[in-house]
Design an enzyme around this catalytic site. Structure first.
Site, PDB file in Angstrom:
ATOM      1  N   ALA A 191       0.579  -1.293  -0.286  1.00  0.00           N
ATOM      2  CA  ALA A 191       0.166  -0.133  -0.387  1.00  0.00           C
ATOM      3  C   ALA A 191       0.124   1.383  -0.310  1.00  0.00           C
ATOM      4  O   ALA A 191       2.030   0.516   0.553  1.00  0.00           O
ATOM      5  CB  ALA A 191      -0.776   0.126   1.255  1.00  0.00           C
ATOM      6  N   LYS A 192       0.303   2.477  -0.184  1.00  0.00           N
ATOM      7  CA  LYS A 192       0.719   3.672  -0.497  1.00  0.00           C
ATOM      8  C   LYS A 192      -0.169   4.623   0.276  1.00  0.00           C
ATOM      9  O   LYS A 192      -0.099   4.854   1.091  1.00  0.00           O
ATOM     10  CB  LYS A 192       1.052   3.973  -1.756  1.00  0.00           C
ATOM     11  CG  LYS A 192       2.047   2.782  -2.864  1.00  0.00           C
ATOM     12  CD  LYS A 192       2.801   3.519  -3.624  1.00  0.00           C
ATOM     13  CE  LYS A 192       1.885   3.914  -5.344  1.00  0.00           C
ATOM     14  NZ  LYS A 192       2.685   3.836  -6.806  1.00  0.00           N
ATOM     15  N   GLY A 195      -4.433   9.486   0.999  1.00  0.00           N
ATOM     16  CA  GLY A 195      -5.250  10.335   1.869  1.00  0.00           C
ATOM     17  C   GLY A 195      -5.634  11.769   0.900  1.00  0.00           C
ATOM     18  O   GLY A 195      -7.386  12.096   0.651  1.00  0.00           O
ATOM     19  N   GLU A 196      -4.776  12.221   0.796  1.00  0.00           N
ATOM     20  CA  GLU A 196      -5.780  13.865  -1.013  1.00  0.00           C
ATOM     21  C   GLU A 196      -4.508  13.156  -1.144  1.00  0.00           C
ATOM     22  O   GLU A 196      -5.261  14.168  -2.502  1.00  0.00           O
ATOM     23  CB  GLU A 196      -4.718  14.942   0.124  1.00  0.00           C
ATOM     24  CG  GLU A 196      -5.148  14.737   1.434  1.00  0.00           C
ATOM     25  CD  GLU A 196      -5.107  16.584   2.295  1.00  0.00           C
ATOM     26  OE1 GLU A 196      -5.926  17.096   3.629  1.00  0.00           O
ATOM     27  OE2 GLU A 196      -4.753  16.881   1.758  1.00  0.00           O
TER      28      GLU A 196
END
Lengths: 272, 322
Positions: A191-192, A195-196
Site C-alpha cells: 500500500a501507498k 489520503g489527499e
C-alpha cells in the site's frame, strides 16, 4: 511510510497475543490463525481464544500492551530539489477526467461527472479507499469552484460556512473511483496512500474542462461565475495572476530550475 | 459553538393575546424559528420574550375562490401541494428552493414574508461584528459599511416566496388588537434595510390569499451560489394571463436586488398585447435590469447579479410560452 512502522508495531503485538493464546490453547503458535475476532487452532477452529480474552490475559501478564515500530526509507537514487523534506520511498499517482457544462449567460459551471483513477499501491480496504477517492474529488471540486479566502478590512469576508461555500449534494455529480493497485515493493502489503493524493488532478482537470467548454484558461481558483462572465465579456484568453503562465516559455523555467539544483549540489559536495 | 441567550417563551392561543404580548418592545414573534434562532445565537437581536405563533396562526391550505394559505403553513407543505404546483407554480417553485428540506419542514410562509433583510456585514457572529465595529443596522451611530455615505441601511430583501406572491397578485391578512386588514403583498415592503416591513408593533400576518388562477401561468427562478442552503442573490418571478396566444395581463417581480422586493410594472407593460415574442421578452428583461439595484453585500458580484436580473427574466418568460 508510517504504514510500515505501524505494521512493525502491530506484528509485535500479534506475536505477544499468539504466545498467550498458544499457552492457553496448548497449541504451537505457528498453528494459530486469527480471524473473526478469534485466535484459533487452524487444525480445529472450534478451539479458540477470543481476541478480547487474549488481550485481557496478555495485559495480566505484561501490563499495558504497547509496541513500537519504525521505518527508514531506502537511500534515494539521486538528488532532488527539496528531497530532504520528503524522503518517501514511493509516490502515488492519480489521473482525473471531468465533464462540465458552462452556462454562458450566468457564468455558472455545472460539473456533470468526475472520474479519478488513483494508484494507491494496494487498497487494503477497497470500499474505504474508493470513499477516500470520491471525497478527494468532491474536495477538489469545491476548491476550484467555490472555496475562497477573501479579506476585507483585515477580517475574513466569509467567516461562516454559509458564506464560505462548500458544495452540497445538489452540486456534486456522480463521482467514479478507479483503484489502480501496483503493489509497491516498499509499502505495507504493497500500500501507498489514498489520503489527499487523489485530490491533485481534480483541480486542473476541471480547469481544463472549462477551457474545453469556453476556450478560456483559468490559472487561479476559484473559477467563479463572475470571473467567467467577465472573461467572456472581455474576450480574455486567460484569467490568472500576472507573471505566471500566459506565454512564458516553460523550458526556460526548467533550465533555471536545473541550474539552481546543480549549483546547490556543487555547493553540497564542495565542488566548484 | 454559538449559544442562545436566555429568553422567555410564551405560547398564546389567540391573536389578541399574541398581539398584546408583542406590544412589548422586548418581545419578538417566532413561528418555525429557522431565522430567529440563528440570529439570536449571533446576537443580532436579543429579545427578552419570544412569542410563539404556533397556536395563533394555522397552516391550512384551502381552495375556494382562489386559495387561502394559513401563515403557519410550512414551506414543505406549500412546495408539495398539488394544486399550488399546478396552478400557482411560481409559489410552489419558490418554496421548494428555499434552504434545505429540514428547514423547509419548519419554516413558514408567514416567516418568509417577514424575513429579515440580509447583509454580509450583519449576518455574522457577535465576535466578528464587534471586531469590525458593527454597522448601521444594529448600531444607529455607525455608518452603513456597504456604502458609508448612504443615508439608509442597504440590507437585502431575501425571501423567495415574496416575488412569487407579488407576481400572483396575492394579498396578506394582518391582524392586531383592533382587528384585521388585507393588503396587497407588494404594499408590505419598504426600500429600507432596517424598516423593511410596513407592519406596526403587534401586527401579525395570519394568512395569504391567492386570487383564482384561471388563465394564469407563473414561474420563479432563483440565482444562488449552490444548489441548496443559500439565500437568493437574485430572484425573478413572472406570471402571465393569456387569451389564446396573446398576453392580456402580466406581473413580474424581483427580490435580492434591493432592500425590498419590487413589482416591475414597466416589464408588464412590455408584455401586454404581445405573444411573448423574443423582442417583447427582451424589452421586459431590460426593464427588470433597470430596476435591479444590487449592492456589494451578498455573495456574488454586483455585475453578475445585475446581469442575472435580465437573464432570469428572459428565462422565466420563455418558460411561460407553453
Amino acid at each position: 511510510m508510517a504504514g510500515n512502522a505501524v505494521r512493525m508495531a502491530a506484528s509485535e503485538l500479534r506475536r505477544t497475543l499468539l504466545q498467550i493464546a498458544a499457552a492457553k490453547l496448548e497449541v504451537p503458535a505457528d498453528r494459530l490463525g486469527c480471524a473473526f475476532r478469534r485466535i484459533y487452532d487452524t487444525k480445529d477452529p472450534e478451539r479458540f481464544l477470543s481476541f478480547v480474552d487474549a488481550v485481557v490475559a496478555a495485559e495480566s501478564k505484561h501490563g499495558t500492551l504497547s509496541a513500537r515500530g519504525y521505518y527508514t526509507p531506502p537511500k534515494l537514487a539521486g538528488n532532488y530539489k527539496g528531497s530532504g523534506v520528503g524522503p518517501s520511498p514511493a509516490y502515488s499517482y492519480s489521473a482525473c477526467v471531468a465533464d462540465v457544462s458552462v452556462d454562458e449567460e450566468t457564468g455558472r459551471i455545472t460539473v456533470n461527472k468526475i472520474v479519478v483513477a488513483h494508484d494507491c499501491g494496494r487498497a487494503l480496504n477497497p470500499v474505504n479507499t474508493e470513499g477516500q477517492i470520491e471525497g478527494s474529488a468532491y474536495m477538489g471540486m469545491g476548491e476550484i469552484l467555490m472555496e475562497e479566502q477573501v479579506f476585507r478590512g483585515g477580517l475574513h469576508k466569509k467567516p461562516s460556512l454559509l458564506d464560505y461555500k462548500l458544495p452540497t449534494s445538489k452540486d456534486t455529480p456522480e463521482l467514479e473511483a478507479i483503484l489502480v493497485e501496483t503493489i509497491d515493493s516498499e509499502g505495507p502489503y504493497g500500500a501507498k496512500e489514498a489520503g489527499e493524493g487523489p485530490l491533485n488532478p481534480v483541480i486542473p482537470a476541471l480547469a481544463n474542462a472549462v477551457y474545453d467548454a469556453i476556450g478560456i484558461r483559468f490559472d487561479e481558483t476559484p473559477i467563479t461565475a463572475a470571473k467567467v462572465l467577465d472573461a467572456l465579456a472581455k474576450k480574455k484568453a486567460r484569467v490568472g495572476p500576472d507573471g505566471l503562465g500566459g506565454g512564458h516559455d516553460p523550458s526556460r523555467a526548467m533550465r533555471r530550475l536545473r541550474a539552481t539544483t546543480e549549483k546547490r549540489e556543487q555547493k553540497r559536495t564542495g565542488v566548484s | 459553538m454559538l449559544r442562545l441567550p436566555r429568553f422567555d417563551f410564551a405560547t398564546p392561543t389567540t391573536a389578541a393575546e399574541a398581539a398584546a404580548l408583542l406590544a412589548d418592545p422586548n418581545a419578538m414573534a417566532v413561528a418555525g424559528g429557522t431565522d430567529v434562532y440563528p440570529k439570536m445565537k449571533r446576537r443580532q437581536f436579543v429579545p427578552r420574550t419570544l412569542v410563539s405563533l404556533r397556536r395563533v396562526v394555522d397552516g391550512n391550505i384551502s381552495n375556494g375562490d382562489g386559495v387561502r394559505i394559513g401563515a403557519g403553513a410550512t414551506l414543505t407543505a406549500i412546495a408539495e401541494h398539488a394544486l399550488l404546483r399546478e396552478q400557482y407554480r411560481a409559489l410552489a417553485d419558490a418554496a421548494s428552493v428555499i434552504s434545505t428540506p429540514q428547514l423547509r419542514n419548519m419554516g413558514t410562509l408567514g416567516g418568509n414574508l417577514c424575513l429579515d433583510t440580509r447583509c454580509n456585514w450583519y449576518d455574522q457572529s457577535l465576535f466578528w461584528r464587534k471586531a469590525e465595529g458593527y454597522c448601521m443596522k444594529t448600531h444607529a451611530e455607525v455608518v452603513c459599511r456597504v456604502a458609508p455615505s448612504s443615508a439608509r441601511c442597504l440590507a437585502v430583501a431575501s425571501a423567495d416566496t415574496v416575488p412569487a406572491l407579488i407576481a400572483l397578485g396575492a394579498t396578506a391578512t394582518i391582524a392586531n388588537v383592533s382587528g384585521s386588514r388585507q393588503v396587497d403583498i407588494v404594499e408590505l415592503y419598504r426600500e429600507d434595510g432596517i424598516n423593511y416591513l410596513g407592519l406596526a408593533r403587534g401586527d401579525i400576518v395570519t394568512e395569504v390569499r391567492l386570487p383564482p388562477a384561471r388563465g394564469w401561468r407563473s414561474a420563479y427562478l432563483k440565482l444562488r451560489e449552490r444548489g441548496a442552503f443559500d439565500f437568493p442573490i437574485a430572484g425573478v418571478a413572472a406570471a402571465v394571463r393569456r387569451e389564446g396566444a396573446e398576453v392580456v395581463a402580466a406581473r413580474v417581480a424581483i427580490t435580492a436586488l434591493g432592500s425590498s422586493p419590487k413589482r416591475v410594472d414597466a416589464a408588464s407593460e412590455a408584455l401586454i398585447g404581445t405573444r411573448l415574442e423574443d423582442e417583447a421578452i427582451e424589452r421586459a428583461a431590460e426593464a427588470v435590469f433597470a430596476a435591479a439595484r444590487p449592492m456589494d453585500n451578498t455573495s456574488g458580484t454586483i455585475a453578475e447579479r445585475k446581469r442575472a436580473a435580465r437573464v432570469l427574466t428572459a428565462r422565466t418568460l420563455r418558460s411561460l410560452r407553453e
